[in-house]
Design a protein around this motif. Structure first.
Motif, short mmCIF file in Angstrom:
data_model
loop_
_atom_site.label_atom_id
_atom_site.label_comp_id
_atom_site.label_asym_id
_atom_site.label_seq_id
_atom_site.Cartn_x
_atom_site.Cartn_y
_atom_site.Cartn_z
N ARG A 75 0.85 -1.20 0.00
CA ARG A 75 0.00 0.00 0.00
C ARG A 75 0.88 1.24 0.00
O ARG A 75 1.76 1.40 0.86
N SER A 77 2.13 4.76 0.77
CA SER A 77 1.90 5.71 1.86
C SER A 77 2.38 7.11 1.52
O SER A 77 1.91 8.09 2.10
N ALA A 78 3.32 7.22 0.57
CA ALA A 78 3.83 8.54 0.21
C ALA A 78 4.53 8.49 -1.15
O ALA A 78 5.09 7.47 -1.53
N ARG A 87 7.10 5.46 -1.14
CA ARG A 87 7.20 4.69 0.10
C ARG A 87 5.94 3.88 0.31
O ARG A 87 4.82 4.36 0.10
N ASP A 89 3.63 1.31 3.02
CA ASP A 89 3.32 1.40 4.45
C ASP A 89 4.10 0.41 5.29
O ASP A 89 4.09 0.51 6.52
N ASP A 90 4.80 -0.53 4.67
CA ASP A 90 5.64 -1.45 5.45
C ASP A 90 7.08 -0.99 5.52
O ASP A 90 7.96 -1.71 6.01
N VAL A 236 -2.47 10.87 -0.49
CA VAL A 236 -1.11 10.67 -1.00
C VAL A 236 -0.78 11.71 -2.06
O VAL A 236 0.32 12.27 -2.08
#
Length: 382
Positions: A75, A77-78, A87, A89-90, A236
């Motif tokens: 997923r 995140s950025a 980036r 999410d992990d 995002v």
């Protein structure tokens, strides 16, 4: 070697990834497709999932098999367009030279209580959650908020497959207001036949755990509230520094490149794409051509060619009314209704053909048999 990152594996993202992989494989293109889910979600059918129907499973690694595309599950995140990094999410970081942003949109939760208490179609899992909740109800009321195509399809599907439940459709305007008079009359009759209670001129001010509050203070009980009234771009995009519009969609130029960061292309619902008739609204009909065109624009740029401007016109508004009925409104390129519309069995066949077309299209595209212009025939002068 050019690292090309495609974010999002919906209709537009998969089309873009396959197209750009094929167009750049001889010029050093290395394509990576990123998606939160390992499966391809048929968003056109999420109302069927909510109604409890089991649909075919399409693992993404199988969808892109044979293309040379690397699939990464994660997923986003950025996005950092300055560093050309994404980036997850992990904690993983993926670099890129060129980026195709196809993450779509999410439900607009600006009305109080929507995020906490309403169901939505943000992904397949959300539709499954609604279905499982409805499975627990032997009686009760389902409120569908929004009289657009998604709300209409959801209300009719739920009323048909779960006749023991009371289905109420709440909308500010008339359901199917974008259609012509004949198609709207047919739609109204179908809603009545299926027992869907329609309330127009309604403004929902708050969603509660067990109902909704309307402007003026009226409370309506609900055992499940489905929110289909509008969408926005993911945070995002806005948080990345990319230029976005009032709905957080990435603003693009005529070749579908970000107006602020030319190494980023945005497609589908996530992009604010301007045409002669205005900014395109989010549909699979318009999204797929943007995905294909962005792939071609990117490939042409890498080859030193000037990419063509994107041109598109709408052709139809297909709406299912349960499994046994449908109405298809044919449109002008600006999406205004033409005189012609289709109903009944012929419309059911037409709608099913449209809904089931992406998977065969993916297969054809892998073989180079689907030119981008095939998706934009309605852009021709009317």
């Amino acid at each position: 070697m050019t690292d090309i990152l495609v974010l999002g594996a919906g209709y537009t993202g998969v089309m873009a990834a396959i197209r750009v992989a094929r167009r750049t494989r001889r010029t050093g293109g290395k394509v990576t497709l990123v998606n939160a889910s390992p499966r391809f979600t048929e968003r056109l059918r999420l109302h069927q999932t909510a109604a409890g129907q089991r649909l075919a499973d399409h693992p993404l690694d199988e969808v892109v098999a044979g293309t040379g595309i690397a699939f990464v599950q994660g997923r986003v995140s950025a996005v950092d367009p300055g560093r050309r990094e994404v980036r997850l999410d992990d904690g993983r970081t993926l670099g890129y030279d060129k980026l195709i942003y196809a993450l779509g949109t999410v439900t607009d939760v600006s009305v109080p209580g929507v995020a906490e208490h309403a169901y939505s179609y943000d992904d397949h899992a959300a539709a499954v959650r609604l279905s499982k909740h409805l499975d627990t109800l032997t009686r009760g009321t389902v409120i569908v908020a929004g009289g657009g195509l998604t709300g209409i399809e959801s209300a009719t599907e739920l009323a048909e497959t779960r006749p023991h439940l009371r289905v109420i459709l709440l909308t500010r305007g008339r359901p199917g207001s974008m259609m012509g008079r004949g198609a709207r009359a047919y739609l109204d009759a179908a809603l009545e036949r299926l027992g869907v209670e329609v309330r127009t001129g309604v403004d929902i001010t708050k969603v509660l755990p067990d109902g909704v509050e309307l402007a003026g203070g009226e409370l309506l009980h609900s055992d499940a509230t489905l929110w289909t009234t509008g969408t926005r771009g993911l945070p995002v995009a806005a948080g990345s520094g990319l230029s976005v519009d009032a709905r957080d969609r990435i603003v693009v130029d005529s070749t579908l490149r970000s107006v602020s960061h030319p190494d980023v292309y945005a497609v589908g619902d996530a992009a604010a794409v301007s045409q002669k008739f205005g900014v395109m609204h989010g549909t699979c009909q318009g999204g797929i051509p943007t995905g294909l065109h962005a792939a071609d624009s990117l490939a042409d740029t890498l080859r030193g060619k000037a990419p063509r401007p994107f041109k598109f016109g709408y052709f139809h508004q297909p709406v299912s009314l349960g499994r046994g009925d449908a109405v298809i409104q044919f449109t002008r390129p600006d999406d205004s209704p033409r005189r012609w519309y289709l109903t009944g069995r012929a419309a059911v066949f037409y709608k099913e053909t449209v809904s089931s077309s992406p998977i065969p299209m993916f297969r054809l595209l892998k073989r180079g048999l689907v030119p981008v212009r095939a998706f934009a025939l309605s852009a021709l002068p009317s």
